[in-house]
Design a protein around this motif. Structure first.
Motif, short mmCIF file in Angstrom:
data_model
loop_
_atom_site.label_atom_id
_atom_site.label_comp_id
_atom_site.label_asym_id
_atom_site.label_seq_id
_atom_site.Cartn_x
_atom_site.Cartn_y
_atom_site.Cartn_z
N TYR A 46 0.84 -1.20 0.00
CA TYR A 46 0.00 0.00 0.00
C TYR A 46 0.87 1.25 0.00
O TYR A 46 0.59 2.22 -0.70
CB TYR A 46 -0.91 0.04 1.23
CG TYR A 46 -2.04 -0.94 1.20
CD1 TYR A 46 -3.20 -0.66 0.49
CD2 TYR A 46 -1.97 -2.14 1.89
CE1 TYR A 46 -4.25 -1.56 0.46
CE2 TYR A 46 -3.01 -3.03 1.88
CZ TYR A 46 -4.15 -2.75 1.15
OH TYR A 46 -5.19 -3.63 1.14
N TYR A 47 1.93 1.24 0.77
CA TYR A 47 2.83 2.39 0.82
C TYR A 47 3.51 2.60 -0.54
O TYR A 47 3.69 3.73 -0.98
CB TYR A 47 3.89 2.21 1.92
CG TYR A 47 4.85 3.38 1.98
CD1 TYR A 47 4.43 4.62 2.48
CD2 TYR A 47 6.15 3.26 1.53
CE1 TYR A 47 5.30 5.70 2.53
CE2 TYR A 47 7.03 4.34 1.58
CZ TYR A 47 6.59 5.56 2.07
OH TYR A 47 7.44 6.62 2.11
N ASN A 48 3.85 1.51 -1.21
CA ASN A 48 4.43 1.62 -2.54
C ASN A 48 3.44 2.27 -3.51
O ASN A 48 3.83 3.09 -4.35
CB ASN A 48 4.87 0.26 -3.07
CG ASN A 48 6.05 -0.29 -2.31
OD1 ASN A 48 6.78 0.44 -1.66
ND2 ASN A 48 6.22 -1.61 -2.36
N ASN A 89 -5.85 0.95 8.80
CA ASN A 89 -6.68 0.98 7.60
C ASN A 89 -5.84 1.48 6.41
O ASN A 89 -5.96 2.62 6.00
CB ASN A 89 -7.90 1.87 7.81
CG ASN A 89 -8.90 1.78 6.69
OD1 ASN A 89 -8.73 0.99 5.77
ND2 ASN A 89 -9.92 2.60 6.75
N PRO A 90 -4.99 0.61 5.84
CA PRO A 90 -4.09 1.06 4.79
C PRO A 90 -4.79 1.51 3.51
O PRO A 90 -4.22 2.27 2.74
CB PRO A 90 -3.18 -0.15 4.54
CG PRO A 90 -3.88 -1.31 5.12
CD PRO A 90 -4.78 -0.79 6.20
N ASP A 91 -6.03 1.08 3.28
CA ASP A 91 -6.78 1.52 2.11
C ASP A 91 -7.16 3.00 2.18
O ASP A 91 -7.39 3.64 1.16
CB ASP A 91 -8.09 0.74 1.98
CG ASP A 91 -7.92 -0.54 1.20
OD1 ASP A 91 -7.03 -0.59 0.34
OD2 ASP A 91 -8.69 -1.48 1.45
N GLN A 92 -7.21 3.54 3.37
CA GLN A 92 -7.72 4.90 3.58
C GLN A 92 -6.84 5.98 2.95
O GLN A 92 -7.32 7.07 2.65
CB GLN A 92 -7.89 5.16 5.09
CG GLN A 92 -8.57 6.45 5.43
CD GLN A 92 -10.00 6.54 4.92
OE1 GLN A 92 -10.72 5.55 4.95
NE2 GLN A 92 -10.40 7.70 4.47
N TRP A 93 -5.56 5.70 2.71
CA TRP A 93 -4.67 6.73 2.17
C TRP A 93 -5.20 7.27 0.85
O TRP A 93 -5.08 8.46 0.57
CB TRP A 93 -3.24 6.23 2.00
CG TRP A 93 -3.03 5.34 0.81
CD1 TRP A 93 -3.03 3.98 0.79
CD2 TRP A 93 -2.78 5.74 -0.54
NE1 TRP A 93 -2.82 3.51 -0.47
CE2 TRP A 93 -2.67 4.58 -1.32
CE3 TRP A 93 -2.67 6.97 -1.18
CZ2 TRP A 93 -2.43 4.59 -2.69
CZ3 TRP A 93 -2.44 7.00 -2.55
CH2 TRP A 93 -2.32 5.81 -3.29
N ARG A 94 -5.81 6.40 0.03
CA ARG A 94 -6.29 6.82 -1.29
C ARG A 94 -7.35 7.90 -1.16
O ARG A 94 -7.27 8.95 -1.78
CB ARG A 94 -6.84 5.62 -2.04
CG ARG A 94 -5.82 4.57 -2.33
CD ARG A 94 -6.49 3.33 -2.93
NE ARG A 94 -5.52 2.32 -3.22
CZ ARG A 94 -5.25 1.30 -2.44
NH1 ARG A 94 -5.87 1.16 -1.30
NH2 ARG A 94 -4.34 0.42 -2.78
N ALA A 98 -10.27 4.54 -7.27
CA ALA A 98 -10.65 3.30 -7.95
C ALA A 98 -9.48 2.74 -8.76
O ALA A 98 -9.29 1.53 -8.82
CB ALA A 98 -11.85 3.56 -8.87
N VAL A 99 -8.68 3.61 -9.36
CA VAL A 99 -7.52 3.16 -10.14
C VAL A 99 -6.57 2.39 -9.23
O VAL A 99 -6.12 1.30 -9.56
CB VAL A 99 -6.80 4.34 -10.81
CG1 VAL A 99 -5.47 3.92 -11.40
CG2 VAL A 99 -7.69 4.96 -11.88
N TYR A 100 -6.26 2.95 -8.05
CA TYR A 100 -5.33 2.26 -7.15
C TYR A 100 -5.96 1.04 -6.51
O TYR A 100 -5.28 0.06 -6.24
CB TYR A 100 -4.77 3.23 -6.11
CG TYR A 100 -3.68 4.07 -6.71
CD1 TYR A 100 -2.42 3.56 -6.92
CD2 TYR A 100 -3.93 5.37 -7.13
CE1 TYR A 100 -1.41 4.31 -7.50
CE2 TYR A 100 -2.94 6.14 -7.71
CZ TYR A 100 -1.68 5.60 -7.89
OH TYR A 100 -0.71 6.34 -8.49
#
Length: 166
Positions: free
Chosen positions: A22-24, A72-77, A108-110
């Motif tokens: 996710y960080y990448n 919640n690593p998805d939240q960065w987007r 959505a792209v990520y």
């Protein structure tokens, strides 16, 4: 006790590994775009440029990013692209999105990129199956051709030297 420590360390390693992916993605969202060009093309004000560059420098390393997004690593987007929209304004953000993400929501792209590995594996499997089916089809057509020509070689069994053993 050793088993427990091993299990815990493996669990933490796999969690850290998945979060580093996710960080990448987060890092790619910054490095894949030439932000100087974006600022020039969209005619961003000096304050907007400063805010945008500050946003890009918000998490300079994995550990600072992980302190915020560990649970919640998805939240960065969502956080990142909401902030970009707030900085640019709706109209300029829409132009940015259309140019760099072909009109799609960058979140959505990520998210789609996150699942690319699975779909790539499925495509590889389908390709392998297609090749196997093509090989089987060739073998079967060769068998049928020989059979129709009266060639008895299709009856050859490995290890059979033609003599009947009783």
């Amino acid at each position: 006790m050793k088993k427990l420590i091993t299990i815990l360390s493996l669990g933490m390693f796999s969690l850290g590994f998945s979060q580093s992916a996710y960080y990448n993605d987060y890092q790619r969202s910054i490095t894949d775009v030439n932000w100087q060009t974006v600022a020039a093309n969209l005619l961003l004000s000096n304050q907007q440029k400063a805010d945008l560059f500050a946003l890009n420098n918000q998490y300079p390393d994995y550990y600072s990013w992980n302190r915020v997004y560990a649970n919640n690593p998805d939240q960065w987007r969502t956080d990142r692209y909401t902030s970009i929209q707030r900085i640019m304004g709706t109209e300029k953000y829409t132009k940015f999105k259309n140019k760099y993400y072909k009109g799609q929501n960058p979140v959505a792209v990520y998210n789609r990129n996150k699942n690319n590995y699975k779909s790539t594996q499925a495509k590889k499997y389908k390709t392998i199956q297609t090749k196997k089916n093509a090989q089987n089809s060739k073998s079967m057509s060769e068998y049928n051709r020989r059979k129709q020509a009266g060639d008895q070689s299709h009856l050859h069994i490995k290890g059979n030297n033609g003599k009947n053993k009783k």
